[in-house]
Motif scaffolding. Structure first.
Motif, PDB file in Angstrom:
ATOM      1  N   ASP A  43    -102.225  -4.507  29.992  1.00 26.61           N
ATOM      2  CA  ASP A  43    -101.169  -3.496  29.886  1.00 26.61           C
ATOM      3  C   ASP A  43    -101.599  -2.363  28.958  1.00 26.61           C
ATOM      4  N   LEU A  44    -102.293  -2.700  27.888  1.00 20.73           N
ATOM      5  CA  LEU A  44    -102.788  -1.680  26.973  1.00 20.73           C
ATOM      6  C   LEU A  44    -103.755  -0.741  27.693  1.00 20.73           C
ATOM      7  N   CYS A  45    -104.669  -1.326  28.460  1.00 24.71           N
ATOM      8  CA  CYS A  45    -105.626  -0.504  29.207  1.00 24.71           C
ATOM      9  C   CYS A  45    -104.910   0.361  30.242  1.00 24.71           C
ATOM     10  N   MET A  46    -103.923  -0.216  30.919  1.00 25.26           N
ATOM     11  CA  MET A  46    -103.170   0.530  31.936  1.00 25.26           C
ATOM     12  C   MET A  46    -102.425   1.695  31.300  1.00 25.26           C
ATOM     13  N   ALA A  47    -101.749   1.444  30.170  1.00 24.04           N
ATOM     14  CA  ALA A  47    -100.977   2.497  29.503  1.00 24.04           C
ATOM     15  C   ALA A  47    -101.881   3.642  29.072  1.00 24.04           C
ATOM     16  N   ARG A  48    -103.043   3.324  28.516  1.00 21.74           N
ATOM     17  CA  ARG A  48    -103.975   4.358  28.089  1.00 21.74           C
ATOM     18  C   ARG A  48    -104.493   5.161  29.279  1.00 21.74           C
ATOM     19  N   ALA A  49    -104.808   4.473  30.369  1.00 24.37           N
ATOM     20  CA  ALA A  49    -105.306   5.162  31.562  1.00 24.37           C
ATOM     21  C   ALA A  49    -104.226   6.051  32.170  1.00 24.37           C
ATOM     22  N   LEU A  50    -102.980   5.562  32.210  1.00 20.23           N
ATOM     23  CA  LEU A  50    -101.886   6.366  32.757  1.00 20.23           C
ATOM     24  C   LEU A  50    -101.682   7.632  31.929  1.00 20.23           C
ATOM     25  N   LEU A  51    -101.737   7.499  30.603  1.00 19.97           N
ATOM     26  CA  LEU A  51    -101.566   8.672  29.755  1.00 19.97           C
ATOM     27  C   LEU A  51    -102.706   9.668  29.960  1.00 19.97           C
ATOM     28  N   ARG A  52    -103.938   9.180  30.026  1.00 16.74           N
ATOM     29  CA  ARG A  52    -105.078  10.075  30.250  1.00 16.74           C
ATOM     30  C   ARG A  52    -104.935  10.802  31.586  1.00 16.74           C
ATOM     31  N   GLY A  53    -104.524  10.073  32.618  1.00 16.39           N
ATOM     32  CA  GLY A  53    -104.353  10.701  33.921  1.00 16.39           C
ATOM     33  C   GLY A  53    -103.263  11.751  33.911  1.00 16.39           C
ATOM     34  N   HIS A  54    -102.176  11.453  33.198  1.00 16.14           N
ATOM     35  CA  HIS A  54    -101.068  12.407  33.102  1.00 16.14           C
ATOM     36  C   HIS A  54    -101.518  13.684  32.392  1.00 16.14           C
ATOM     37  N   VAL A  55    -102.193  13.537  31.269  1.00 19.29           N
ATOM     38  CA  VAL A  55    -102.626  14.708  30.510  1.00 19.29           C
ATOM     39  C   VAL A  55    -103.648  15.517  31.305  1.00 19.29           C
ATOM     40  N   ASN A  56    -104.521  14.829  32.045  1.00 16.00           N
ATOM     41  CA  ASN A  56    -105.512  15.527  32.857  1.00 16.00           C
ATOM     42  C   ASN A  56    -104.850  16.439  33.881  1.00 16.00           C
ATOM     43  N   ARG A  57    -103.743  15.996  34.455  1.00 12.01           N
ATOM     44  CA  ARG A  57    -103.092  16.774  35.502  1.00 12.01           C
ATOM     45  C   ARG A  57    -102.053  17.755  34.957  1.00 12.01           C
ATOM     46  N   HIS A  58    -101.421  17.424  33.846  1.00 13.68           N
ATOM     47  CA  HIS A  58    -100.288  18.235  33.377  1.00 13.68           C
ATOM     48  C   HIS A  58    -100.505  18.789  31.967  1.00 13.68           C
ATOM     49  N   HIS A  59    -101.736  19.093  31.609  1.00  9.42           N
ATOM     50  CA  HIS A  59    -102.021  19.553  30.248  1.00  9.42           C
ATOM     51  C   HIS A  59    -101.509  20.966  29.993  1.00  9.42           C
ATOM     52  N   ASP A  60    -101.220  21.711  31.074  1.00  6.32           N
ATOM     53  CA  ASP A  60    -100.799  23.100  30.887  1.00  6.32           C
ATOM     54  C   ASP A  60     -99.402  23.347  31.447  1.00  6.32           C
ATOM     55  N   ASP A  61     -98.477  22.433  31.225  1.00 10.12           N
ATOM     56  CA  ASP A  61     -97.106  22.593  31.712  1.00 10.12           C
ATOM     57  C   ASP A  61     -96.507  23.910  31.215  1.00 10.12           C
ATOM     58  N   ALA A  62     -95.852  24.630  32.141  1.00  3.39           N
ATOM     59  CA  ALA A  62     -95.268  25.935  31.802  1.00  3.39           C
ATOM     60  C   ALA A  62     -93.849  25.755  31.288  1.00  3.39           C
ATOM     61  N   TRP A  63     -93.753  25.147  30.119  1.00  2.00           N
ATOM     62  CA  TRP A  63     -92.439  24.984  29.507  1.00  2.00           C
ATOM     63  C   TRP A  63     -92.557  24.845  27.991  1.00  2.00           C
ATOM     64  N   GLU A  64     -91.465  25.130  27.354  1.00  2.00           N
ATOM     65  CA  GLU A  64     -91.318  24.929  25.917  1.00  2.00           C
ATOM     66  C   GLU A  64     -90.548  23.635  25.700  1.00  2.00           C
ATOM     67  N   VAL A  65     -91.077  22.749  24.876  1.00  2.00           N
ATOM     68  CA  VAL A  65     -90.412  21.472  24.595  1.00  2.00           C
ATOM     69  C   VAL A  65     -89.277  21.700  23.603  1.00  2.00           C
ATOM     70  N   ILE A  66     -88.064  21.348  24.028  1.00  2.00           N
ATOM     71  CA  ILE A  66     -86.898  21.421  23.136  1.00  2.00           C
ATOM     72  C   ILE A  66     -86.830  20.175  22.270  1.00  2.00           C
ATOM     73  N   GLY A  67     -87.074  19.026  22.873  1.00  2.00           N
ATOM     74  CA  GLY A  67     -87.014  17.776  22.127  1.00  2.00           C
ATOM     75  C   GLY A  67     -87.522  16.623  22.971  1.00  2.00           C
TER      76      GLY A  67
END
Length: 324
Positions: free
Chosen positions: A83-107
């Motif tokens: 599960d630890l390996c899966m969670a890390r891989a999922l996060l890396r994959g997410h950041v790879n695809r969505h590192h430049d989201d066009a939004w401002e984080v409110i919270g």
């Protein structure tokens, strides 16, 4: 145990769903405050790890800090290293695809609370507060399919198996989207942010391998699988929660509260035995519910403990009915 006269019962989306799944399950969890000494469905545990990493990432912590957050959360409770390996891989994959989201984080991980409202009169309940924690609130910097630049958008993170065409069809059934929109207020749209899990396993030692696959090698294989087919393992879907759906959910929240009051008055909590083996496997209270009456006290004392319900929330804020 719950009593009819108690004030300010806290309801969450999980509590609402539990009451509709099985009233006895609701009673044991939220009225009695019971929890098994050892129970953690893997799907829920993995989701919690991924959420912790995404929370750190969206707060500007950077990828390495987010991966470290996952490690810290894993170390707190232990568990399966797959599960630890899966969670890390999922996060890396997410950041790879969505590192430049066009939004401002409110919270991120935004907690909110407010009284239940009677859908017929509009008056607030004196007995029930609805509370929750939104994964992410953002303000787009450019127009989206539904929301316009500058409006408030709710983003909900989900982990799932490989994403097929039927996943989007199920989104409208999620009570949480409308309920959170009601209490967060002024939400232009909701984005489902789904991270799909590759269905591959760690390689075990065999005649061709002297040792099991290492954490590092397994994580790399998982990430490669995610990156080679991003549409299968990543979904962003924006939906609009219309006024009709809002009214439906308001009525359901109110009706659930009345069901709880009725069950308390009559001390009758219906067991839905069809739910005993639903969702993530066997219900955590099956050993207690299925035990002979003379053995239930023993099972309760040796396999369950009492905890304050809604541990994921800051109850001091909820009781003060602070709304984001």
């Amino acid at each position: 145990a719950g009593t009819e006269g108690r004030m300010n019962t806290i309801l969450t989306q999980s509590a609402i769903s539990t009451m509709w799944d099985c009233q006895e399950l609701y009673r044991l969890t939220y009225e009695e405050g019971l929890t098994p000494i050892s129970f953690a469905p893997r799907a829920m545990w993995l989701g919690a790890l991924v959420h912790s990493g995404l929370d750190c990432w969206h707060q500007g912590g950077g990828l390495e800090a987010a991966l470290e957050r996952i490690e810290i959360e894993f170390a707190k409770a232990g568990g399966d290293r797959d599960d630890l390996c899966m969670a890390r891989a999922l996060l890396r994959g997410h950041v790879n695809r969505h590192h430049d989201d066009a939004w401002e984080v409110i919270g991120s991980e935004v907690q909110f609370a407010g009284p239940l409202l009677n859908p017929c009169t509009g008056f607030p309940s004196r007995k029930f507060t609805f509370a929750g924690k939104a994964d992410l609130l953002v303000r787009p910097t450019k127009d989206m399919a539904i929301a316009k630049a500058g409006q408030r958008v709710l983003v909900e993170h989900k982990t799932a198996g490989p994403i097929d065409g039927g996943y989007i069809q199920k989104i409208w059934t999620d009570l949480q989207l409308a309920a959170y929109s009601i209490y967060l207020g002024d939400i232009a749209s909701v984005i489902y942010n789904v991270l799909g899990k590759p269905q591959i396993r760690r390689l075990e030692a065999n005649s061709r391998r002297s040792e099991p696959e290492s954490d590092e090698a397994f994580e790399v294989r998982l990430l490669d699988k995610i990156l080679e087919d991003p549409l299968k393992y990543s979904l962003r879907h924006e939906v609009f929660i219309g006024p009709d759906r809002i009214l439906e959910v308001q009525a359901q929240l109110w009706r659930t509260a009345q069901m709880i009051l009725e069950a308390r008055r009559s001390n009758t909590w219906i067991k839905n035995t069809r739910h005993c083996f639903a969702n993530h496997g066997t219900c955590r209270f099956y050993p207690l519910c299925s035990a002979p009456e003379e053995a239930r006290q023993f099972v309760r004392e040796n396999h369950f403990e009492q905890r304050e319900p809604h541990e994921e929330l800051n109850l001091n804020k909820v009781k003060g009915e602070e709304i984001f």
